[in-house]
Design a protein around this motif. Structure first.
Motif, short mmCIF file in Angstrom:
data_model
loop_
_atom_site.label_atom_id
_atom_site.label_comp_id
_atom_site.label_asym_id
_atom_site.label_seq_id
_atom_site.Cartn_x
_atom_site.Cartn_y
_atom_site.Cartn_z
N UNK A 91 0.84 -1.19 0.00
CA UNK A 91 0.00 0.00 0.00
C UNK A 91 0.88 1.24 0.00
N UNK A 92 1.02 1.87 -1.17
CA UNK A 92 1.92 3.01 -1.31
C UNK A 92 1.39 4.25 -0.61
N UNK A 93 0.08 4.37 -0.46
CA UNK A 93 -0.49 5.55 0.19
C UNK A 93 -0.06 5.63 1.65
N UNK A 94 0.11 4.48 2.28
CA UNK A 94 0.46 4.48 3.70
C UNK A 94 1.89 4.92 3.94
N UNK A 95 2.73 4.85 2.93
CA UNK A 95 4.14 5.16 3.11
C UNK A 95 4.47 6.63 2.88
N UNK A 96 3.51 7.41 2.40
CA UNK A 96 3.77 8.82 2.07
C UNK A 96 3.66 9.66 3.33
N UNK A 97 4.78 10.26 3.73
CA UNK A 97 4.79 11.18 4.85
C UNK A 97 4.44 10.59 6.19
N UNK A 98 4.70 9.30 6.40
CA UNK A 98 4.36 8.64 7.67
C UNK A 98 5.64 8.20 8.37
N UNK A 99 5.66 8.39 9.69
CA UNK A 99 6.76 7.82 10.45
C UNK A 99 6.48 6.36 10.72
N UNK A 100 7.48 5.57 11.14
CA UNK A 100 7.28 4.12 11.30
C UNK A 100 6.14 3.75 12.22
N UNK A 101 5.93 4.48 13.31
CA UNK A 101 4.84 4.12 14.23
C UNK A 101 3.47 4.34 13.59
N UNK A 102 3.30 5.47 12.90
CA UNK A 102 2.02 5.72 12.23
C UNK A 102 1.79 4.73 11.09
N UNK A 103 2.86 4.35 10.40
CA UNK A 103 2.72 3.40 9.30
C UNK A 103 2.24 2.04 9.81
N UNK A 104 2.77 1.60 10.94
CA UNK A 104 2.36 0.31 11.48
C UNK A 104 0.89 0.34 11.91
#
Length: 241
Positions: free
Chosen positions: A80-93
């Protein structure tokens, strides 16, 4: 939601058009042209609307039931590429867990085996706990430190509360307004009846009294009473359809 006949018509049209360029085009689907279709629409397709159609009629109208489907190659997106845009590792998880939960709901794998009906357990972090005032708790969760940021436009652009009914929206707005200091100002719409719209002697004005008209809350129509405060953000919305 496109009927399979639309794709089959496109297939025949491309074969006819490209026949003058390549005689072998009629042997290949879509005249040998590569056609890319949205993978999500294919694997989680919203079924076509068939008027008075049975379940088999609706399924038979989908693209997966066409003879062209055997020539299609399914490519699966695995990240999911949308989740990787401008997110820190904790928010991404956290976003990944929520995205996976939504996929399980969409695929029908959540809640065990089912035949169209299943009991789904909502995660605790998506629920409002035992509270005497759940709407205020929801506002505190979505709009933390509201009074410190209500002048920041980007603060409101990044969050929103969705509600199913206009009555619920009004309840949220009323509670939201109490958080802001200042005096409320009420603006009322015109509540008189135009006698030119009455139809004959059988018109009963009691059925269309101002109290009745003022209580209507219709989609696309502002409420009779608008309450504002100085400094409170006003959001204007319009249905583009």
């Amino acid at each position: 939601m496109i009927h399979k006949h639309a794709f089959e018509a496109l297939d025949r049209s491309l074969k006819d058009v490209l026949k003058g360029v390549n005689r072998d085009s009629s042997r290949h689907p879509f005249g040998g042209k590569l056609l890319f279709l949205g993978v999500i629409l294919l694997m989680r397709q919203i079924l076509p609307v068939i008027q008075n159609g049975s379940r088999s009629d609706i399924v038979n109208a989908s693209l997966c039931s066409s003879h062209l489907w055997s020539n299609c190659k399914v490519l699966r997106l695995t990240k999911n590429m949308r989740l990787t845009v401008g997110c820190n590792p904790s928010d991404f998880e956290e976003s990944s867990r929520f995205a996976n939960w939504l996929l399980e709901v969409g695929e029908g794998t959540l809640g065990g085996d089912n035949d169209g009906n299943s009991v789904i357990e909502i995660p605790d972090d998506l629920l409002i706990g035992d509270s005497s005032d759940p709407i205020s708790e929801l506002i505190d969760f979505v709009y933390p430190t509201l009074l410190d940021n209500f002048n920041d436009i980007s603060y409101f652009q990044e969050r929103d509360i969705l509600a199913p009914l206009n009555e619920v929206v009004q309840d949220i707005n009323d509670i939201f307004l109490t958080f802001f200091p200042g005096e409320e100002v009420e603006y009322l719409s015109s509540d008189s009846i135009d006698n030119s719209d009455t139809v004959g002697p059988g018109f009963d004005q009691a059925l269309h009294s101002p109290d009745f008209l003022n209580g209507l809350k219709l989609s696309g129509m502002p409420n009779h009473k608008l309450v504002l405060k100085v400094g409170v953000l006003v959001m204007l919305q319009r249905n583009i359809d």
